[in-house]
Motif scaffolding. Structure first.
Motif, short mmCIF file in Angstrom:
data_model
loop_
_atom_site.label_atom_id
_atom_site.label_comp_id
_atom_site.label_asym_id
_atom_site.label_seq_id
_atom_site.Cartn_x
_atom_site.Cartn_y
_atom_site.Cartn_z
N ARG A 252 -7.95 8.44 0.08
CA ARG A 252 -8.58 9.27 -0.95
C ARG A 252 -7.56 9.61 -2.04
O ARG A 252 -7.88 9.63 -3.22
CB ARG A 252 -9.13 10.54 -0.30
CG ARG A 252 -10.41 11.00 -0.95
CD ARG A 252 -11.02 12.17 -0.23
NE ARG A 252 -10.04 13.10 0.28
CZ ARG A 252 -10.08 13.62 1.51
NH1 ARG A 252 -11.04 13.28 2.33
NH2 ARG A 252 -9.18 14.47 1.89
N LEU A 253 -6.31 9.87 -1.62
CA LEU A 253 -5.27 10.19 -2.60
C LEU A 253 -4.91 8.96 -3.44
O LEU A 253 -4.65 9.06 -4.63
CB LEU A 253 -4.03 10.72 -1.90
CG LEU A 253 -4.15 12.12 -1.33
CD1 LEU A 253 -3.01 12.39 -0.36
CD2 LEU A 253 -4.15 13.14 -2.45
N GLU B 262 -6.63 6.66 -4.56
CA GLU B 262 -7.56 6.42 -5.67
C GLU B 262 -7.07 7.07 -6.95
O GLU B 262 -7.37 6.61 -8.05
CB GLU B 262 -8.94 6.98 -5.33
CG GLU B 262 -9.71 6.11 -4.38
CD GLU B 262 -11.01 6.77 -3.95
OE1 GLU B 262 -11.25 7.92 -4.36
OE2 GLU B 262 -11.76 6.12 -3.20
N GLN B 263 -6.30 8.16 -6.80
CA GLN B 263 -5.87 8.89 -7.99
C GLN B 263 -4.51 8.43 -8.50
O GLN B 263 -4.01 8.96 -9.49
CB GLN B 263 -5.79 10.39 -7.67
CG GLN B 263 -7.10 10.95 -7.15
CD GLN B 263 -6.93 12.34 -6.61
OE1 GLN B 263 -6.32 13.18 -7.25
NE2 GLN B 263 -7.48 12.61 -5.44
N VAL B 264 -3.87 7.51 -7.81
CA VAL B 264 -2.55 7.06 -8.21
C VAL B 264 -2.62 5.58 -8.55
O VAL B 264 -3.10 4.78 -7.74
CB VAL B 264 -1.53 7.27 -7.08
CG1 VAL B 264 -0.16 6.75 -7.48
CG2 VAL B 264 -1.46 8.74 -6.72
N ARG C 204 2.74 3.67 -6.62
CA ARG C 204 2.79 3.97 -5.19
C ARG C 204 4.17 3.67 -4.65
O ARG C 204 4.70 2.57 -4.85
CB ARG C 204 1.72 3.17 -4.45
CG ARG C 204 0.35 3.63 -4.90
CD ARG C 204 -0.76 2.87 -4.25
NE ARG C 204 -1.97 3.11 -5.04
CZ ARG C 204 -3.08 2.38 -4.93
NH1 ARG C 204 -3.12 1.38 -4.09
NH2 ARG C 204 -4.11 2.67 -5.65
N ASP D 40 -7.69 -0.91 -4.83
CA ASP D 40 -7.28 0.33 -5.49
C ASP D 40 -7.05 1.46 -4.51
O ASP D 40 -6.66 2.55 -4.89
CB ASP D 40 -8.34 0.73 -6.53
CG ASP D 40 -9.70 0.90 -5.89
OD1 ASP D 40 -9.96 0.20 -4.91
OD2 ASP D 40 -10.48 1.72 -6.38
N ARG D 41 -7.31 1.24 -3.23
CA ARG D 41 -7.08 2.35 -2.31
C ARG D 41 -6.36 1.89 -1.04
O ARG D 41 -6.40 2.56 -0.01
CB ARG D 41 -8.38 3.06 -1.97
CG ARG D 41 -9.58 2.15 -1.85
CD ARG D 41 -10.83 2.93 -1.61
NE ARG D 41 -10.73 3.69 -0.38
CZ ARG D 41 -11.71 4.45 0.10
NH1 ARG D 41 -12.83 4.56 -0.56
NH2 ARG D 41 -11.57 5.11 1.22
N GLN E 66 0.44 12.69 -2.10
CA GLN E 66 0.04 14.07 -2.43
C GLN E 66 0.98 14.64 -3.48
O GLN E 66 0.55 15.23 -4.47
CB GLN E 66 0.07 14.92 -1.15
CG GLN E 66 -0.39 16.35 -1.36
CD GLN E 66 -1.86 16.42 -1.71
OE1 GLN E 66 -2.71 16.02 -0.92
NE2 GLN E 66 -2.17 16.89 -2.90
N VAL F 121 0.35 12.99 -6.82
CA VAL F 121 -0.88 13.50 -7.44
C VAL F 121 -0.60 14.85 -8.09
O VAL F 121 -1.01 15.13 -9.21
CB VAL F 121 -2.01 13.60 -6.40
CG1 VAL F 121 -3.16 14.41 -6.94
CG2 VAL F 121 -2.47 12.21 -6.02
N THR G 130 1.49 14.08 -11.38
CA THR G 130 0.69 13.56 -12.50
C THR G 130 -0.20 14.66 -13.02
O THR G 130 -0.41 14.76 -14.23
CB THR G 130 -0.20 12.38 -12.08
OG1 THR G 130 -0.22 12.30 -10.68
CG2 THR G 130 0.27 11.10 -12.71
N GLY G 131 -0.70 15.48 -12.10
CA GLY G 131 -1.50 16.61 -12.52
C GLY G 131 -0.70 17.47 -13.49
O GLY G 131 -1.22 17.95 -14.49
#
Lengths: 44, 250, 229, 231
Positions: free
Chosen positions: A31-32, A34-36, A41, B12-13, B230, B233, B236-237
């Motif tokens: 899930r994380l 997807e945002q990176v 990575r 992508d994941r 984490q 994220v 970048t936030g």
């Protein structure tokens, strides 16, 4: 026999607990991820 | 957000690498092998009977938990040392402690199942057992402190200091429990089960340690990646948030 | 221009004790609580013989429960009006804060322990000889020093956080196990419980002393990084 | 009074000119929110600077950053000659901050509180007495417990603590809030006297008609940035 339940139970407890943990970790990081963007990575 | 797509390989994941994927497969095979040997192939023990089979899962689990806490201690020290300061160490420490708590919890359960069969009781106030229970609670507390919030380095410094305090505390607790235990000789059933293992049993135990170590490495890599993601994220936030804030001024 | 660490620590300890002297929270609430726990043990265990046997353990169990409240109170005073923040922003050395607050907690614990020992003598018929008395006083002094140090260390960490009421016991109770064990055994010999000789109690003081020294020194170093942002 | 303070000069920036505060593109976080999103500000010795701006603009964060309570995430910042990026703890000896809390012990008297803060910095009892006198706290009030004081009297007690500590830079967050008219006049008098004695004061306030008269200069802070100052 009582012993059998205990023996199989202890294997089951171990595998189920580790399995659940592994599953939750992978799900969380998917899930994380997807945002990176892929190039950011850290392991690539 | 569309969680319905259960396809695992979407680029992508992806969080695995060829290495972890291979490692995962080896581990799975190892788990099956260990279960087969532990449950069916090995003979029953002369003293413990069938219950010795629990040992092939219990001993490696407990051993790995201790290894995990050692890793937490070392990476915490590495974080605190100025020249190797990096959030990677902090994340390894956190991931390792989490896995250690998991393995320790499991081995407390499997250990007491084994104790019920062998000693007729789920729990005895044996020094090693008691120390293990204290250790378990200590690292549960460590994980609670990790989740207190604050900036990354704040979290890292606080938890690293706490982890080193735990390293200090463990021998002290163990020593005192052992002293205390030596007063109650009748309680120590554990020392007397002198197990003479045959080759196959020893091999299976050894196999268990290897399989659990692989399991640990796999979990550590993935957990550490999740933590790194984490943190990324969050960062970048921050960039976006600064840009958004600056844009508010016309 | 800035005062030395020890002078500041002394000022902090004095101020903490003055706050307690004025507010009497520990005197009027924590000590009665601890004694009440002793009374409740008597109801629960319901046997003079058992009580006499476990009296030393109950004294230290009640002490350790009370330490939680004492520490929480000690830091509630600091966070009520942002005084801990103010001390940090005033550049007060964290070592001084740690030492000052530990000393204040230790002094209050000493008073509490005296009350608990008296309660044990009265309620549980504990018996103290002269030699036992010396051992008992030494035990209380050393164990209290160790307890106050760890409690201040972890109390400071928990002070600013949400869920501090549950975080502090979670962190503190596993650490103080050696004190509970050592102090209880030493007190057993001081009371002569189960016919244990006084001389058997002294070796336990070694454990208590190691604990006290270790956590005073390490606490002074670790307090800053644990409490500061 | 401030003569004892060495002014550390750094060749790289403008500290040699005697700036007490110099922020360049400073970013500071509250949790993960950029409360300061690139703030630049210069304050000279002896100024009384008013920080204006709506709630949530970053006034409090700017004060906390200058006090060394908030880490500098990006940009550069130097306060009283101390580089906040590297030596955040060192600045604290020079700075006094009064935010939404006063940092007082409510079970102690006014004199005991001020005395405690004085003792931390090695002030003599004469200096502590003088500090209380300047805040109008000598006499009957000095023996009263803080829990019995009005909001304004508490504020004055906290200020006396700053005076007793001989802070060089005063950072005050909404100092007029909760004071009655007399209390406000008194506070203004005290702040002007302190500035005249060499202290630098930054006041964050949205009571403009009140604080505006006090200030020697005003800047506006919007969305975590300072408007109307250098650069």
């Amino acid at each position: 026999m009582d012993d059998l339940g205990f023996i199989v139970g202890s294997y089951a407890v171990t595998l189920v607990a580790v399995g659940l943990f592994a599953w939750s970790v992978v799900r969380r990081s998917r899930r994380l991820a997807e945002q990176v963007p892929p190039e950011d990575r850290p392991w690539t | 957000m569309t969680a319905s797509t259960a396809t695992t390989g979407r680029p992508d994941r992806v969080t695995g690498t060829p290495f972890t994927r291979a490692l995962g497969i080896v581990t799975l095979v190892g788990v099956l092998w260990l279960s087969w040997f532990g449950l069916f192939v090995t003979p029953a023990d002369v003293n413990q009977g069938e219950s010795v089979r629990i040992m092939y899962a219990h001993v490696p689990g407990a051993w790995l938990a201790y290894l995990a806490f050692v890793v937490t201690g070392i990476s915490s020290a590495a974080y605190l040392w100025r020249r190797t300061r990096s959030l990677t160490w902090d994340r390894i420490a956190g991931a390792s402690a989490e896995i250690g708590v998991l393995f320790m919890g499991i081995s407390l359960v499997t250990g007491s199942l084994w104790g019920r069969l062998t000693w007729g009781t789920f729990w005895t106030w044996d020094a090693r057992l008691t120390t293990t229970a204290f250790l378990f609670v200590t690292y549960v507390g460590y994980l609670a402190v990790r989740n207190l919030g604050g900036s990354h380095h704040q979290r890292a410094r606080r938890s690293a200091v706490l982890a080193l305090l735990a390293v200090l505390e463990i021998p002290l607790v163990h020593f005192s429990v052992e002293l205390w235990n030596s007063l109650h000789q009748e309680a120590s059933v554990a020392g007397n089960t002198d197990v003479t293992m045959d080759g196959l049993m020893l091999f299976t135990l050894f196999l268990g340690v290897i399989v659990f170590t692989l399991m640990y490495v796999w979990l550590l890599l993935h957990r550490q990646r999740a933590l790194a993601l984490q943190d990324l994220v969050d960062d970048t936030g921050l960039d976006l948030a600064i840009a958004a804030r600056r844009a508010e001024v016309g | 221009m800035r005062s030395g660490t020890l002078a500041v620590a002394r000022a902090i300890a004095r101020r903490d004790l003055l706050v307690e002297w004025r507010s009497r929270v520990v005197t009027n609430q924590v000590i009665p609580f601890a004694v009440l726990v002793m009374v409740m043990f008597a109801f629960a265990l319901d046997s003079d013989a058992v009580l006499e046997r476990v009296a030393p353990g109950l004294v230290w169990l009640a002490t350790i429960f009370s330490v939680l409240f004492l520490t929480a109170r000690s830091f509630a005073v600091e966070t009520a009006d942002g005084a801990l923040d103010a001390m940090r922003s005033a550049g007060v050395n964290p070592v001084a804060i740690f030492l000052g607050k530990s000393v204040a907690v230790a002094v209050q614990l000493l008073v509490l322990d005296v009350a608990l020992v008296v309660a044990a003598v009265v309620l549980y018929r504990a018996d103290v000889s002269l030699g036992g008395g010396v051992l008992l006083v030494t035990t209380i002094l050393v164990a209290t020093t160790g307890l106050a140090s760890v409690a201040t260390l972890y109390g400071g960490l928990a002070a600013g956080t949400k869920g501090r009421e549950t975080l502090l016991p979670l962190l503190l109770l596993p650490v103080v196990a050696p004190v509970l064990i050592g102090a209880t055994r030493a007190t057993e010999s001081a009371f002569g419980t189960n016919g244990i000789a006084v001389s058997e109690g002294w070796p336990w003081l070694g454990l208590l002393a190691v604990f006290a020294v270790l956590f005073s020194v390490v606490g002074a170093v670790a307090f800053g990084p644990l409490v500061d942002e | 009074m401030s003569g004892a303070q060495p002014i550390v000069t750094s060749a790289a920036d403008g500290a040699a000119t005697g700036s007490v505060v110099e922020l360049i593109d400073a970013v500071a976080l509250i949790g993960s929110f950029p409360a300061l999103a690139g703030a630049s500000l210069r304050v000279e010795r002896g100024e009384i600077l008013l920080l204006r701006g709506p709630n949530g603009a970053g006034k409090t964060s700017l004060l906390r950053l200058c006090a060394g309570l908030l880490p500098l995430e990006r940009g550069s910042a130097s306060v009283c000659g101390v580089d906040l990026a590297t030596d955040r703890e060192l600045v604290r000896a020079h700075v006094g901050i009064i935010g939404h809390t006063n940092g007082l012990y409510h079970d102690l008297t006014v004199a005991e509180n001020v005395g405690f803060w004085g003792r931390l910095s090695g002030a003599t009892s004469a200096e502590v007495h003088e500090a209380m006198q300047r805040m109008g706290l000598d006499g009957r009030l000095s023996g009263v417990r803080v829990s019995k004081l009005s909001a304004g009297q508490r504020r004055r007690t906290a200020l006396a603590g700053l005076v007793a500590r001989r802070a060089e830079l005063w950072l005050l967050d909404e100092p007029h809030a909760g004071l009655d008219a007399d209390g406000r006049d008194e506070l203004d008098r005290v702040l002007r006297a302190a500035a005249a004695a060499g202290a630098t004061i930054i006041v964050a306030s949205h009571e403009l008609e009140r604080a505006g008269g006090l200030a020697t200069r005003q800047v506006e802070i919007v969305a975590g940035q300072v408007r109307g100052d250098l650069r």
